[in-house]
Design a protein around this motif. Structure first.
Motif: not given
Length: 301
Positions: A179, A181-183, A190-193
């Motif tokens: 995966r 994620y945006d960090y 974290i977001s947008n997996m």
């Protein structure tokens, strides 16, 4: 320079969690309930027993004898002087997770670039190789504050950050995928997996386990059941090469040594489908891989 693989420890059932602190390599024996230190300049290898299955060991910033451990379902800070058989004293309990699922345990854990701890849990394994699925979660510890980031995880595993790409890479092993994620480095959020490397479509046998990142932003991924470490370009989702390890169950990897150009690789010897004979379960140092890593970060309490 040719690749050289050297054994530096005796076999464990489940070696895991290598952390290079600039001088010493620390790792754990999950099933043996042991924490380990290897000092390459002398070849000294010492270990001590702790009170529960231990998922990881990370030094506490500003100390030389304090560590954060994942013990069972608890995050604890301990004192250990690093010598053979020395007592491990719990100094502080930071918190307990997954109280509603007492058969879970903490697995892999690592500090992010700002010293926050990211660590996850996994479901019960009984018998060996059979897991309760989707029971675990991924957590972040800001000091003693615990935040759940991801839930529905089967086996929480590899963790890596690329600050320049604002990326956090993460593995739930049973997905057989990596995966991204945006960090946000300032908050640790974290977001947008999205998935960026699928084992099946790339023809890779086994499960992704622990991982690390090099100075080029490429991932090095331990393959449990694959006898190798993968070198992956996560931006293109491309397999660059496979690095063979003389153990089937490769569990984790980090960069270490004076120039951060040696790969420290842990393995397991769990008799799942067949007996795993030595050197399975040993920890290895791999030189000549042609890459350099980033320093491991200590936990900021």
């Amino acid at each position: 320079m040719s690749v050289k693989v050297e054994k530096i420890s005796e076999p464990l059932l489940l070696g895991e969690g290598p952390h290079w602190d600039g001088r010493d390599l620390y790792f754990v024996g999950i099933q043996e309930k042991t924490i380990h230190r290897y000092r390459p300049d002398t070849g000294e290898h010492s270990k001590s027993v702790v009170g529960d299955k231990v998922g990881f060991i990370v030094p506490v910033e500003g100390t030389h004898d304090q560590f954060v451990l994942g013990l069972g379902r608890k995050f604890v800070v301990v004192h250990w002087d690093g010598t053979e058989g020395a007592p491990v004293a719990v100094l502080r309990e930071l918190g307990e997770v997954d109280k509603e699922i007492p058969t879970n345990r903490i697995n892999d854990g690592k500090a992010d670039p700002r010293g926050r701890l990211f660590a996850g849990t996994m479901g019960r394994e009984d018998p060996a190789g059979q897991f309760d699925r989707n029971k675990g979660s991924l957590y972040r510890l800001d000091g003693a504050k615990i935040t759940k980031l991801v839930e529905g995880v089967s086996i929480s595993n590899g963790l890596a950050w690329d600050v320049s790409q604002k990326a956090f890479y993460y593995i739930d092993s049973l997905e057989r995928n990596i995966r991204r994620y945006d960090y946000d480095i300032d908050t640790g959020d974290i977001s947008n997996m999205r998935h960026i490397f699928d084992f099946s479509s790339n023809g890779v046998e086994g499960l992704p386990d622990g991982m690390t990142i090099d100075t080029d932003g490429n991932l090095w991924v331990a393959v449990f059941g694959g006898s190798c470490v993968l070198h992956v370009d996560p931006k293109q989702g491309k397999l660059l090469r496979k690095l063979s390890i003389p153990a089937e169950q490769v569990t984790s990897v980090t960069f270490g040594g004076p120039n951060l150009d040696s790969l420290m690789v842990t393995t397991a010897s769990i008799p799942i489908a067949s007996e795993q004979k030595p050197p399975s379960g040993c920890t290895f140092v791999v030189t000549g891989a042609g890459a350099r890593g980033l320093p491991n970060v200590n936990f900021k309490l």
